[in-house]
Design a protein around this motif. Structure first.
Motif, PDB file in Angstrom:
ATOM      1  N   ILE A 351       0.859  -1.183   0.000  1.00  0.00           N
ATOM      2  CA  ILE A 351       0.000   0.000   0.000  1.00  0.00           C
ATOM      3  C   ILE A 351       0.902   1.243   0.000  1.00  0.00           C
ATOM      4  O   ILE A 351       2.027   1.185  -0.478  1.00  0.00           O
ATOM      5  CB  ILE A 351      -1.009  -0.033   1.161  1.00  0.00           C
ATOM      6  N   GLY A 352       0.436   2.389   0.484  1.00  0.00           N
ATOM      7  CA  GLY A 352       1.265   3.582   0.405  1.00  0.00           C
ATOM      8  C   GLY A 352       1.622   3.912  -1.030  1.00  0.00           C
ATOM      9  O   GLY A 352       0.758   3.982  -1.911  1.00  0.00           O
ATOM     10  N   GLY A 353       2.908   4.085  -1.305  1.00  0.00           N
ATOM     11  CA  GLY A 353       3.366   4.427  -2.646  1.00  0.00           C
ATOM     12  C   GLY A 353       3.066   3.373  -3.690  1.00  0.00           C
ATOM     13  O   GLY A 353       3.034   3.675  -4.889  1.00  0.00           O
ATOM     14  N   PHE A 354       2.828   2.124  -3.261  1.00  0.00           N
ATOM     15  CA  PHE A 354       2.474   1.055  -4.203  1.00  0.00           C
ATOM     16  C   PHE A 354       1.012   1.150  -4.623  1.00  0.00           C
ATOM     17  O   PHE A 354       0.618   0.566  -5.637  1.00  0.00           O
ATOM     18  CB  PHE A 354       2.722  -0.319  -3.573  1.00  0.00           C
ATOM     19  N   ALA A 355       0.188   1.832  -3.823  1.00  0.00           N
ATOM     20  CA  ALA A 355      -1.246   1.898  -4.086  1.00  0.00           C
ATOM     21  C   ALA A 355      -1.695   3.313  -4.417  1.00  0.00           C
ATOM     22  O   ALA A 355      -2.849   3.673  -4.196  1.00  0.00           O
ATOM     23  CB  ALA A 355      -2.020   1.371  -2.877  1.00  0.00           C
ATOM     24  N   MET A 356      -0.805   4.118  -4.971  1.00  0.00           N
ATOM     25  CA  MET A 356      -1.162   5.506  -5.264  1.00  0.00           C
ATOM     26  C   MET A 356      -2.290   5.616  -6.285  1.00  0.00           C
ATOM     27  O   MET A 356      -3.010   6.612  -6.313  1.00  0.00           O
ATOM     28  CB  MET A 356       0.067   6.279  -5.741  1.00  0.00           C
ATOM     29  N   ALA A 357      -2.490   4.583  -7.085  1.00  0.00           N
ATOM     30  CA  ALA A 357      -3.584   4.616  -8.058  1.00  0.00           C
ATOM     31  C   ALA A 357      -4.941   4.690  -7.380  1.00  0.00           C
ATOM     32  O   ALA A 357      -5.904   5.193  -7.960  1.00  0.00           O
ATOM     33  CB  ALA A 357      -3.523   3.377  -8.956  1.00  0.00           C
ATOM     34  N   ILE A 362      -3.479  12.086  -3.578  1.00  0.00           N
ATOM     35  CA  ILE A 362      -2.209  12.125  -2.852  1.00  0.00           C
ATOM     36  C   ILE A 362      -1.163  12.932  -3.601  1.00  0.00           C
ATOM     37  O   ILE A 362      -0.225  13.460  -3.006  1.00  0.00           O
ATOM     38  CB  ILE A 362      -1.696  10.688  -2.587  1.00  0.00           C
ATOM     39  N   VAL A 363      -1.308  13.054  -4.925  1.00  0.00           N
ATOM     40  CA  VAL A 363      -0.295  13.784  -5.687  1.00  0.00           C
ATOM     41  C   VAL A 363      -0.264  15.266  -5.304  1.00  0.00           C
ATOM     42  O   VAL A 363       0.742  15.940  -5.505  1.00  0.00           O
ATOM     43  CB  VAL A 363      -0.503  13.625  -7.214  1.00  0.00           C
ATOM     44  N   ARG A 364      -1.342  15.770  -4.716  1.00  0.00           N
ATOM     45  CA  ARG A 364      -1.345  17.171  -4.285  1.00  0.00           C
ATOM     46  C   ARG A 364      -0.468  17.364  -3.054  1.00  0.00           C
ATOM     47  O   ARG A 364      -0.088  18.480  -2.738  1.00  0.00           O
ATOM     48  CB  ARG A 364      -2.780  17.617  -3.991  1.00  0.00           C
ATOM     49  N   GLY A 368       3.900  15.131  -8.435  1.00  0.00           N
ATOM     50  CA  GLY A 368       3.572  14.258  -9.557  1.00  0.00           C
ATOM     51  C   GLY A 368       2.197  14.568 -10.106  1.00  0.00           C
ATOM     52  O   GLY A 368       1.616  15.628  -9.862  1.00  0.00           O
ATOM     53  N   SER A 369       1.662  13.620 -10.862  1.00  0.00           N
ATOM     54  CA  SER A 369       0.357  13.784 -11.496  1.00  0.00           C
ATOM     55  C   SER A 369      -0.458  12.513 -11.307  1.00  0.00           C
ATOM     56  O   SER A 369       0.065  11.469 -10.899  1.00  0.00           O
ATOM     57  CB  SER A 369       0.531  14.070 -12.997  1.00  0.00           C
ATOM     58  N   VAL A 370      -1.749  12.594 -11.639  1.00  0.00           N
ATOM     59  CA  VAL A 370      -2.610  11.414 -11.530  1.00  0.00           C
ATOM     60  C   VAL A 370      -2.121  10.292 -12.450  1.00  0.00           C
ATOM     61  O   VAL A 370      -2.045   9.135 -12.031  1.00  0.00           O
ATOM     62  CB  VAL A 370      -4.076  11.783 -11.812  1.00  0.00           C
ATOM     63  N   PRO A 371      -1.764  10.564 -13.720  1.00  0.00           N
ATOM     64  CA  PRO A 371      -1.200   9.487 -14.540  1.00  0.00           C
ATOM     65  C   PRO A 371       0.055   8.872 -13.924  1.00  0.00           C
ATOM     66  O   PRO A 371       0.285   7.664 -14.042  1.00  0.00           O
ATOM     67  CB  PRO A 371      -0.889  10.182 -15.874  1.00  0.00           C
ATOM     68  N   ASP A 372       0.869   9.691 -13.259  1.00  0.00           N
ATOM     69  CA  ASP A 372       2.057   9.159 -12.577  1.00  0.00           C
ATOM     70  C   ASP A 372       1.651   8.162 -11.497  1.00  0.00           C
ATOM     71  O   ASP A 372       2.295   7.119 -11.319  1.00  0.00           O
ATOM     72  CB  ASP A 372       2.859  10.299 -11.925  1.00  0.00           C
ATOM     73  N   ALA A 373       0.602   8.491 -10.751  1.00  0.00           N
ATOM     74  CA  ALA A 373       0.145   7.612  -9.677  1.00  0.00           C
ATOM     75  C   ALA A 373      -0.327   6.279 -10.228  1.00  0.00           C
ATOM     76  O   ALA A 373      -0.023   5.213  -9.671  1.00  0.00           O
ATOM     77  CB  ALA A 373      -0.973   8.292  -8.880  1.00  0.00           C
ATOM     78  N   LEU A 374      -1.078   6.315 -11.311  1.00  0.00           N
ATOM     79  CA  LEU A 374      -1.555   5.082 -11.937  1.00  0.00           C
ATOM     80  C   LEU A 374      -0.379   4.255 -12.453  1.00  0.00           C
ATOM     81  O   LEU A 374      -0.318   3.033 -12.258  1.00  0.00           O
ATOM     82  CB  LEU A 374      -2.511   5.407 -13.082  1.00  0.00           C
ATOM     83  N   ALA A 375       0.566   4.929 -13.094  1.00  0.00           N
ATOM     84  CA  ALA A 375       1.721   4.218 -13.652  1.00  0.00           C
ATOM     85  C   ALA A 375       2.570   3.598 -12.557  1.00  0.00           C
ATOM     86  O   ALA A 375       3.122   2.506 -12.719  1.00  0.00           O
ATOM     87  CB  ALA A 375       2.553   5.170 -14.503  1.00  0.00           C
ATOM     88  N   ALA A 376       2.680   4.287 -11.417  1.00  0.00           N
ATOM     89  CA  ALA A 376       3.506   3.777 -10.327  1.00  0.00           C
ATOM     90  C   ALA A 376       2.969   2.448  -9.812  1.00  0.00           C
ATOM     91  O   ALA A 376       3.727   1.494  -9.590  1.00  0.00           O
ATOM     92  CB  ALA A 376       3.567   4.794  -9.184  1.00  0.00           C
ATOM     93  N   THR A 377       1.662   2.363  -9.623  1.00  0.00           N
ATOM     94  CA  THR A 377       1.078   1.111  -9.137  1.00  0.00           C
ATOM     95  C   THR A 377       1.277  -0.009 -10.149  1.00  0.00           C
ATOM     96  O   THR A 377       1.638  -1.136  -9.781  1.00  0.00           O
ATOM     97  CB  THR A 377      -0.421   1.303  -8.839  1.00  0.00           C
ATOM     98  N   LEU A 416      12.980   0.091  -8.764  1.00  0.00           N
ATOM     99  CA  LEU A 416      13.063   0.207  -7.315  1.00  0.00           C
ATOM    100  C   LEU A 416      11.682   0.492  -6.721  1.00  0.00           C
ATOM    101  O   LEU A 416      10.857   1.166  -7.346  1.00  0.00           O
ATOM    102  CB  LEU A 416      14.024   1.330  -6.932  1.00  0.00           C
ATOM    103  N   PRO A 417      11.414  -0.016  -5.522  1.00  0.00           N
ATOM    104  CA  PRO A 417      10.141   0.286  -4.857  1.00  0.00           C
ATOM    105  C   PRO A 417       9.948   1.791  -4.692  1.00  0.00           C
ATOM    106  O   PRO A 417      10.892   2.515  -4.384  1.00  0.00           O
ATOM    107  CB  PRO A 417      10.283  -0.393  -3.493  1.00  0.00           C
ATOM    108  N   GLN A 418       8.714   2.253  -4.894  1.00  0.00           N
ATOM    109  CA  GLN A 418       8.400   3.668  -4.716  1.00  0.00           C
ATOM    110  C   GLN A 418       7.728   3.892  -3.375  1.00  0.00           C
ATOM    111  O   GLN A 418       6.793   3.184  -3.012  1.00  0.00           O
ATOM    112  CB  GLN A 418       7.487   4.184  -5.826  1.00  0.00           C
ATOM    113  N   ILE A 419       8.205   4.890  -2.649  1.00  0.00           N
ATOM    114  CA  ILE A 419       7.690   5.212  -1.323  1.00  0.00           C
ATOM    115  C   ILE A 419       7.229   6.660  -1.329  1.00  0.00           C
ATOM    116  O   ILE A 419       7.938   7.538  -1.831  1.00  0.00           O
ATOM    117  CB  ILE A 419       8.797   5.026  -0.263  1.00  0.00           C
ATOM    118  N   ASN A 420       6.024   6.924  -0.801  1.00  0.00           N
ATOM    119  CA  ASN A 420       5.660   8.323  -0.574  1.00  0.00           C
ATOM    120  C   ASN A 420       5.809   8.613   0.915  1.00  0.00           C
ATOM    121  O   ASN A 420       5.527   7.780   1.766  1.00  0.00           O
ATOM    122  CB  ASN A 420       4.264   8.664  -1.114  1.00  0.00           C
TER     123      ASN A 420
END
Length: 465
Positions: A351-357, A362-364, A368-377, A416-420
């Motif tokens: 969850i966290g940065g893995f579930a940004m989609a 959370i991007v606010r 980043g952007s909403v497409p970035d969040a979807l791509a990250a997951t 690499l794992p993404q962490i917010n």
């Protein structure tokens, strides 16, 4: 009909397509430097496939419940002068500014010094004991400092053989101990949490059925929270579950009003339940020979460390990175400390940065952007053993969050794992300066892979042919 599969430079694929040939592009990268031999060794380990299946199943099978709230002296056995901190082991000499600030605040809170700044000399002389939270089945956000008088959430799973995990209560945002602040407002809040909030929550939890924290996580992920830096829905659901018992607890009405006001106004309150819930599940996957699944990621503000199921309690560490993101007020990158906290246990659990989609808002906070969040997951699925069907993401057709970070996949793909994360001020006493995104130092994964390969070779050498 000719069909070409292309990897690498797009120029080659485009040239073939210009000749009316069907081309499938494959996003391929060479593995991390120096890992090829170890990847080959681990790939042929006869234990690996079954071990990873066992580890993932054990993790997915845990249901974390809030069963108690009690002082750290009682549930962790901490004694006067004994402090826990986030991340892998570290001494005062290498401790970052926010970790030092948190320890100084805790020393004053415990009455060991009158002025927090007087504690620095005592820590430097070795008068106090420092240990990681993880070594006591606990986790702590940011500096993660725990002292004997602090109250802890206690989580358990009936199917986990009596296993329990622990986390301190969340102080809120801004100038707080976990961000390294130690002024009078910090100490006043900590004393109120000790004298009023902790006992009230204990009465409420002991006076009601255990709270299904895993179930709340399931719901909040479908309500716009990702359970690391956005916990608004989770906090309100927790308050809903505890409110009847709080009202009937006999707590003074003025104190009760303060408790409701504090929790209701602290959107991050549930984070300190999400974290031990993730740890409880991941601890079930520990110590499985041959498993390449990561069971902890943690930072102390100086070092970033990971632990892996198949390598026991070993830490594999590298320098913590400074997050990239958004800053509060006039703060900038030069004010931010390198990454700190045990809260990356949420990303370790998917969850966290893995579930940004599931939490595009959370991007606010972190950039980043909403497409970035979807791509990250989607990208995180490439380095995981599977997904969690209980924790799903509506916008991705209710696909489960990526679960079970695999050391071999990280080394093979270089993803690499993404962490917010929140950002603490580099100087002790500053508090929070921003929030952003960060990844582990790349070298920790080849180091873990090398140890896995070494253990695999040792097993092969002792196995009769």
């Amino acid at each position: 009909m000719t069909h070409v599969v292309s990897s690498g430079i797009d120029l080659l694929a485009t040239a073939v397509e210009d000749q009316a040939v069907t081309v499938t592009r494959v996003d391929w990268r060479p593995p991390m430097p120096g890992t090829a031999a170890d990847l080959a060794t681990v790939a042929t380990d006869p234990l690996r496939a079954a071990a990873n299946q066992q580890a993932l199943a054990a993790f997915l099978g845990v249901t974390a419940r809030l069963v108690d709230v009690a002082p750290a002296s009682e549930v962790l056995g901490l004694e006067r002068g004994h402090f826990l901190h986030a991340g892998p082991p570290i001494g005062w000499d290498r401790a970052s500014g926010p970790l030092r600030g948190g320890l100084m605040a805790a020393a004053a809170f415990e009455g060991l010094v009158d002025d927090p700044e007087d504690a620095a000399a005592l820590f430097e002389s070795g008068s106090f004991t420092l240990e990681p939270c993880h070594h006591h089945h606990a986790v702590g956000p940011m500096a993660g400092v725990v002292s004997p008088s602090m109250w802890m959430f206690v989580l358990a799973d009936d199917t986990a053989g009596g296993r329990r995990t622990f986390c301190s209560l969340n102080e809120g945002l801004g100038k707080v101990l976990r961000y390294g602040a130690y002024d009078d407002t910090v100490l006043t809040r900590l004393r109120w949490m000790r004298d009023v909030l902790g006992p009230a929550l204990q009465r409420a939890v002991r006076g009601t059925e255990s709270v299904d924290v895993t179930g709340i996580l399931t719901q909040m992920l479908q309500m716009g929270d990702e359970a690391h830096n956005r916990n608004r829905a989770g906090t309100l659901m927790l308050l809903r579950d505890l409110s009847p018992a709080l009202v009937g607890s006999g707590v003074d009405t003025a104190d009760l009003a303060q408790v409701f006001r504090f929790i209701g106004g602290n959107d991050h309150f549930f984070l300190n339940l999400a974290m031990p819930a993730c740890k409880l599940a991941l601890d079930a996957a520990r110590d499985i020979p041959g498993s390449t699944m990561v069971v902890a990621m943690a930072r102390n503000g100086t070092d970033f460390g990971i632990q892996v199921s198949g390598t026991g309690d070993d830490w594999f560490t590298g320098p913590a990175q400074v997050p990239e993101g958004l800053f509060l007020g006039d703060y900038g990158p030069e004010d931010a400390n390198p990454d700190i906290g045990d809260s990356a246990i949420t990303e370790t659990a998917g969850i966290g940065g893995f579930a940004m989609a599931t939490a595009p808002a959370i991007v606010r906070l972190v950039g980043g952007s909403v497409p970035d969040a979807l791509a990250a997951t989607r990208r995180m699925h490439e380095i995981c053993l599977g997904e969690n069907p209980r924790w799903s993401i509506p916008v991705l057709e209710f696909q489960g969050v990526p679960s079970g970070i695999d050391v071999t996949r990280v080394c093979r793909t270089t993803i690499l794992p993404q962490i917010n994360t929140g950002m603490a001020g580099r100087v002790a006493g500053t508090g929070q300066v921003g929030a952003g995104l960060v990844t582990p130092p790349a070298e920790v994964f080849p180091a873990a892979l090398a140890r896995l390969a070494e253990l695999s070779r040792q097993r092969a050498a002792t196995t009769p042919s």
